[in-house]
Write a protein that holds these residues in place. Structure first.
Motif, PDB file in Angstrom:
ATOM      1  N   MET A 182      44.583  45.999  25.995  1.00  0.00           N
ATOM      2  CA  MET A 182      44.592  47.315  26.628  1.00  0.00           C
ATOM      3  C   MET A 182      44.276  48.437  25.651  1.00  0.00           C
ATOM      4  O   MET A 182      43.534  49.365  25.982  1.00  0.00           O
ATOM      5  N   PHE A 310      43.339  38.678  28.170  1.00  0.00           N
ATOM      6  CA  PHE A 310      44.117  39.094  29.333  1.00  0.00           C
ATOM      7  C   PHE A 310      44.763  37.845  29.928  1.00  0.00           C
ATOM      8  O   PHE A 310      44.293  37.294  30.919  1.00  0.00           O
ATOM      9  N   ARG A 320      47.645  45.634  34.697  1.00  0.00           N
ATOM     10  CA  ARG A 320      46.667  45.951  33.654  1.00  0.00           C
ATOM     11  C   ARG A 320      45.345  46.414  34.265  1.00  0.00           C
ATOM     12  O   ARG A 320      44.731  47.373  33.788  1.00  0.00           O
ATOM     13  N   GLU A 323      45.657  49.896  35.392  1.00  0.00           N
ATOM     14  CA  GLU A 323      45.616  50.805  34.235  1.00  0.00           C
ATOM     15  C   GLU A 323      44.180  51.035  33.771  1.00  0.00           C
ATOM     16  O   GLU A 323      43.796  52.162  33.428  1.00  0.00           O
TER      17      GLU A 323
END
Length: 354
Positions: A182, A310, A320, A323
């Motif tokens: 991220m 991931f 995620r 986001e």
């Protein structure tokens, strides 16, 4: 945000792409890594005639693999098979060139390559330099309909550093970012958004793609389970492949987090034993993004997988992805590991809940 796949190209990649289309994926990206995989354009041609909705993209084309007029002809030919469904993704090259002992193509050379391809696809007459001379070229008989230069073929540039992102914005192109976590993904999109705005390009009118690999863990499953390693281990170790070659070939932009430096040093020891000594890249990139070599298992730990891919449970991955969407990405492409088509359904289940 919509969702796509990227895959190590095989002659029958169309089978994976056709199933991806059925599951609602919007785009398939084909690797242009000629020493590891099947020819990208052959695979894309097969997929073009086996599908009807999913977009087919070079993911990514490497300029040195073929002269620009040949690339333009191939893209236009695909565009005749799948009108309006072709994307032109390009980069300076990582594995495709390192697997032959070469550094990336220079940005200026890639810019010139893009100019030639795009102007040919626009039906223009242009000048280019080849074999030491400047010459005029154009497609000579597009009216015969042997290929398609009428439907647009959007440009996407894989740019992992600020100079590449500046060029992406200058050319008004969409953007690809290969990432694994991220923090890296968010830093990249923030820089790209700034570059687009600085060039008076509306980010909302461009595609911002994150390329990544990962595994949808079952409840209680370890990040280094045999299944997770098979699906995502090859993605985690590409950072190690990169870092042991930095002095010779440069940095592709992904580093090993400080707490995991001992793993890098252990892999460096492994790398130094590869033969032939003057071409260690031959072994370093074997199986790249497809499978773990036996000696890689000891460095492909749960910590490395969690840090550089991931890999998490379905709810965690959904958060995620949300986001990333909030940060500015509007296309998420997951690597469907060679030999693991079941990943299509597993990730489609993740995306369905975003």
């Amino acid at each position: 945000m919509d969702f796509g796949i990227n895959l190590a190209t095989s002659a029958d990649s169309w089978k994976v792409v056709k199933r991806a289309e059925e599951l609602g994926y919007t785009r398939a990206w084909f690797f242009d890594t000629q020493m590891l995989n099947a020819d990208m354009f052959v695979a894309m041609g097969a997929a073009a005639v086996q599908t009807s909705k999913i977009r087919l993209a070079t993911g990514v084309l490497i300029p040195s693999n073929r002269i620009a007029p040949v690339a333009a002809s191939a893209l236009a030919s695909l565009n005749a098979l799948a009108p309006g469904r072709i994307d032109f993704g390009i980069s300076t090259g990582f594995t495709a060139r390192r697997a032959m002992g070469l550094r990336p193509v220079k940005l200026e050379d890639m810019k010139e390559y893009i100019r030639i391809v795009q102007r040919l696809l626009a039906g223009e007459t242009l000048e280019w330099t080849f074999e030491g001379k400047r010459r005029k070229i154009r497609f000579l008989n597009p009216e015969l309909g042997l290929f398609n230069v009428k439907d647009p073929i959007p440009l996407h540039i894989s740019a992992l550093g600020p100079r590449g992102r500046k060029l992406t914005a200058e050319l008004g192109a969409s953007w690809l970012n290969a990432t694994g976590n991220m923090a890296h993904a968010k830093a990249g999109i923030a820089d790209m958004l700034g570059a687009w705005r600085g060039a008076a390009v509306d980010p909302a009118a461009r595609i911002a793609t994150t390329f990544t690999g990962g595994c949808v863990l079952k409840d209680g499953e370890a990040a280094d389970s045999p299944r997770a390693r098979a699906q995502t281990g090859p993605h985690a170790t590409i950072t190690l492949h990169n870092m042991v070659e930095v002095e010779e070939f440069g940095n592709m932009g992904r580093n090993v987090p400080p707490p995991l430096q001992p793993l890098l040093e252990r892999y460096r020891e492994i790398y130094r034993k590869y033969e032939p000594a003057d071409a260690r890249y031959l072994q370093n990139h074997r199986g790249h993004l497809m499978f773990l070599r036996p000696e890689e298992h000891e460095v492909c730990t749960a910590d490395l997988i969690r840090a550089l891919t991931f890999t998490a449970t379905r709810p965690e991955l959904q958060e995620r992805v949300r986001e990333l969407g909030a940060a500015g990405y509007n296309h998420f492409a997951i690597h469907i590991r060679h030999g693991h088509p079941e990943m299509l359904e597993e990730w489609a289940d993740v995306f369905a809940g975003v």
